[in-house]
Design a protein around this motif. Structure first.
Motif, PDB file in Angstrom:
ATOM      1  N   ASP A  46       0.838  -1.504  -0.012  1.00 51.13           N
ATOM      2  CA  ASP A  46      -0.153  -0.097  -0.078  1.00 51.13           C
ATOM      3  C   ASP A  46       0.841   1.386  -0.274  1.00 51.13           C
ATOM      4  O   ASP A  46       0.376   2.370  -0.459  1.00 51.13           O
ATOM      5  CB  ASP A  46      -0.873  -0.018   1.328  1.00 51.13           C
ATOM      6  N   TYR A  47       2.085   1.287   0.548  1.00 49.03           N
ATOM      7  CA  TYR A  47       2.895   2.458   0.591  1.00 49.03           C
ATOM      8  C   TYR A  47       3.177   2.924  -0.782  1.00 49.03           C
ATOM      9  O   TYR A  47       3.501   3.965  -1.293  1.00 49.03           O
ATOM     10  CB  TYR A  47       4.155   2.258   1.369  1.00 49.03           C
ATOM     11  N   SER A  48       3.178   1.881  -1.905  1.00 47.16           N
ATOM     12  CA  SER A  48       3.622   1.959  -3.240  1.00 47.16           C
ATOM     13  C   SER A  48       2.274   2.888  -3.740  1.00 47.16           C
ATOM     14  O   SER A  48       2.296   3.772  -4.572  1.00 47.16           O
ATOM     15  CB  SER A  48       3.753   0.834  -3.962  1.00 47.16           C
ATOM     16  N   ARG A  49       1.203   2.116  -3.266  1.00 48.04           N
ATOM     17  CA  ARG A  49      -0.230   2.722  -3.969  1.00 48.04           C
ATOM     18  C   ARG A  49      -0.512   4.187  -3.471  1.00 48.04           C
ATOM     19  O   ARG A  49      -0.582   5.135  -4.131  1.00 48.04           O
ATOM     20  CB  ARG A  49      -1.390   1.756  -3.775  1.00 48.04           C
ATOM     21  N   SER A  50      -0.381   4.373  -1.983  1.00 47.06           N
ATOM     22  CA  SER A  50      -0.753   5.606  -1.489  1.00 47.06           C
ATOM     23  C   SER A  50       0.356   6.609  -1.468  1.00 47.06           C
ATOM     24  O   SER A  50      -0.208   7.648  -1.481  1.00 47.06           O
ATOM     25  CB  SER A  50      -0.951   5.329   0.120  1.00 47.06           C
ATOM     26  N   PHE A  51       1.741   6.247  -1.416  1.00 44.75           N
ATOM     27  CA  PHE A  51       2.640   7.221  -1.348  1.00 44.75           C
ATOM     28  C   PHE A  51       3.537   7.180  -2.512  1.00 44.75           C
ATOM     29  O   PHE A  51       4.725   8.279  -2.765  1.00 44.75           O
ATOM     30  CB  PHE A  51       3.313   7.143  -0.140  1.00 44.75           C
ATOM     31  N   GLY A  52       3.526   6.280  -3.397  1.00 49.42           N
ATOM     32  CA  GLY A  52       4.371   6.395  -4.722  1.00 49.42           C
ATOM     33  C   GLY A  52       5.824   5.645  -4.017  1.00 49.42           C
ATOM     34  O   GLY A  52       6.860   5.723  -4.934  1.00 49.42           O
ATOM     35  N   LEU A  53       5.948   4.931  -3.154  1.00 51.61           N
ATOM     36  CA  LEU A  53       7.291   4.313  -2.404  1.00 51.61           C
ATOM     37  C   LEU A  53       7.654   3.140  -3.485  1.00 51.61           C
ATOM     38  O   LEU A  53       6.698   2.205  -3.720  1.00 51.61           O
ATOM     39  CB  LEU A  53       7.291   4.013  -0.914  1.00 51.61           C
ATOM     40  N   PRO A  54       8.767   3.050  -4.010  1.00 54.82           N
ATOM     41  CA  PRO A  54       9.014   1.890  -4.583  1.00 54.82           C
ATOM     42  C   PRO A  54       9.056   0.647  -4.024  1.00 54.82           C
ATOM     43  O   PRO A  54      10.304   0.621  -3.005  1.00 54.82           O
ATOM     44  CB  PRO A  54      10.213   2.217  -5.527  1.00 54.82           C
ATOM     45  N   THR A  55       8.190  -0.384  -3.836  1.00 52.81           N
ATOM     46  CA  THR A  55       8.479  -1.360  -2.775  1.00 52.81           C
ATOM     47  C   THR A  55       7.880  -2.628  -3.805  1.00 52.81           C
ATOM     48  O   THR A  55       7.387  -2.652  -4.813  1.00 52.81           O
ATOM     49  CB  THR A  55       7.433  -1.326  -1.903  1.00 52.81           C
ATOM     50  N   CYS A  56       8.400  -3.870  -3.206  1.00 56.70           N
ATOM     51  CA  CYS A  56       8.236  -5.176  -3.811  1.00 56.70           C
ATOM     52  C   CYS A  56       8.286  -6.285  -2.768  1.00 56.70           C
ATOM     53  O   CYS A  56       8.749  -5.956  -1.702  1.00 56.70           O
ATOM     54  CB  CYS A  56       9.249  -5.498  -4.712  1.00 56.70           C
ATOM     55  N   VAL A  57       7.271  -7.054  -2.775  1.00 54.84           N
ATOM     56  CA  VAL A  57       7.246  -8.099  -1.727  1.00 54.84           C
ATOM     57  C   VAL A  57       7.577  -9.686  -2.233  1.00 54.84           C
ATOM     58  O   VAL A  57       6.919  -9.751  -3.652  1.00 54.84           O
ATOM     59  CB  VAL A  57       5.764  -8.005  -1.073  1.00 54.84           C
TER      60      VAL A  57
END
Length: 356
Positions: free
Chosen positions: A185-196
């Motif tokens: 969600d931090y990718s969706r909400s804040f544009g943070l580049p994340t991967c799980v």
């Protein structure tokens, strides 16, 4: 991703996967911050090994991810974050659900918030688990010799994909699952580049397995010591096991391709070709060691999956990964590594540990 520039932060970097990842990063020329509170028995040896191999490229930060100030300082320096620090045992989560939540959820949120406050451009790659899919009790199974398998032929061929609904079981499943969803969600909400990366069972060198976690190494250690092995359930439960070198390559690929895969979750495991039941693995260990292993059986543990095999196709496609190492080859190599560790003279161990 050149070796020059800011360091890379690996939380839980003295652990099994973390130390292998830190070794790969340092070998490629990166400075690495190993953030690890050294709470797990034996991990100080992994840290000493890293320092002996890479010297000043390894900086140890003896801090817990619940320490917000320490996390902020480490993330502020880092060009990328691999978040592997966690409470890793289902049994421990049942004993102390609050601490499990604080480590796995609050710790992950501290990492994400530190990256967001920094400006939102630092990649965060998170180590999740197949436990986010629950116990898969709705999947019809049949016995095929010494292993469970799905009655659905397509599921047998492909494995469990990312389209499988989430279904958190046990406090551990809830805490890792919540962190998994926060990272996405931090990718969706804040544009943070994340991967799980939702990992299946990983094994390989530097794994000091216990009854609660790291069962492949645990079985080998017990067998090498001539000790009996305790099985929870009937031993026919199946996992797809994945060598740590292949796992590290997936983490590196997620960083290399973060612009392409940000906000995505991938199932990461050896896939159907590396599916093996507990008793099948023990049978292979007996072949390797040329002796029988004594077994004892107890009740199933909470949330245990009778069958979990990853569908690795999305990860292989999006991360450009090759086929995983055959489990027999990898387990034989781990047996050799563990035997060498056990036979090493105390003086050598003392010299290595003194580096830390």
């Amino acid at each position: 991703m050149s070796g020059a520039g800011a360091p890379v932060l690996v939380t839980g970097g003295a652990g099994f996967i973390g130390s292998n990842l830190a070794d790969r990063l340092a070998s490629e020329g990166h400075a690495v911050i190993v953030q690890d509170a050294l709470m797990r028995e034996g991990v100080e040896r992994n840290l000493a090994w890293l320092k002996s191999r890479h010297g000043g490229r390894i900086t140890h930060l003896a801090a817990d991810t619940r320490d917000r100030r320490a996390v902020d300082e480490a993330v502020r320096e880092a060009q990328a974050v691999f978040h592997l620090a966690a409470q890793v045992a289902v049994t421990t989560s049942l004993t102390d659900p609050v601490e499990d939540f604080e480590i796995n959820v609050q710790g992950a949120l501290n990492i994400l918030e530190a990256a967001r406050r920094k400006g939102g451009h630092t990649p965060v790659i998170f180590a999740s688990t197949n436990k986010v899919y629950g116990d898969l009790a709705d999947v019809p199974l049949e016995l095929a010799g010494d292993a469970y398998r799905p009655t659905d032929p397509a599921l047998r061929v492909r494995g469990v994909s990312e389209s499988r609904p989430l279904d958190f079981h046990t406090p551990y499943g809830c805490s890792k699952g919540a962190a998994d969803q926060y990272v996405l969600d931090y990718s969706r909400s804040f544009g943070l580049p994340t991967c799980v990366l939702r990992m299946s069972c990983i094994y390989g060198p530097r794994q000091m397995g216990t009854e609660d976690q790291g069962w492949v190494a645990h079985f080998l250690i017990r067998a090498l010591e001539g000790q009996p092995i305790s099985i929870y359930g009937d031993g026919r439960q199946v996992r797809d096991i994945m060598n740590v070198a292949d796992t590290v390559e997936a983490y590196m690929a997620a960083w290399r391709r973060i612009d392409r895969v940000s906000g995505r979750a991938f199932n990461l495991g050896g896939g159907p070709n590396n599916a093996v039941s507990l008793v099948q693995l023990i049978g292979y260990i007996e072949e390797l060691l040329h002796r029988k292993v004594e077994l004892s059986f107890s009740d199933w543990r909470a949330g245990d999956q009778r069958y979990y095999v990853s569908d690795p196709s999305a990860a292989r496609r999006e991360l450009a990964l090759g086929e995983s190492l055959d489990w027999r080859t990898g387990v034989a190599a781990l047996a050799q590594w563990l035997a060498a560790e056990r036979s090493a003279p105390p003086s050598r161990r003392e010299r290595v540990e003194a580096v830390g």
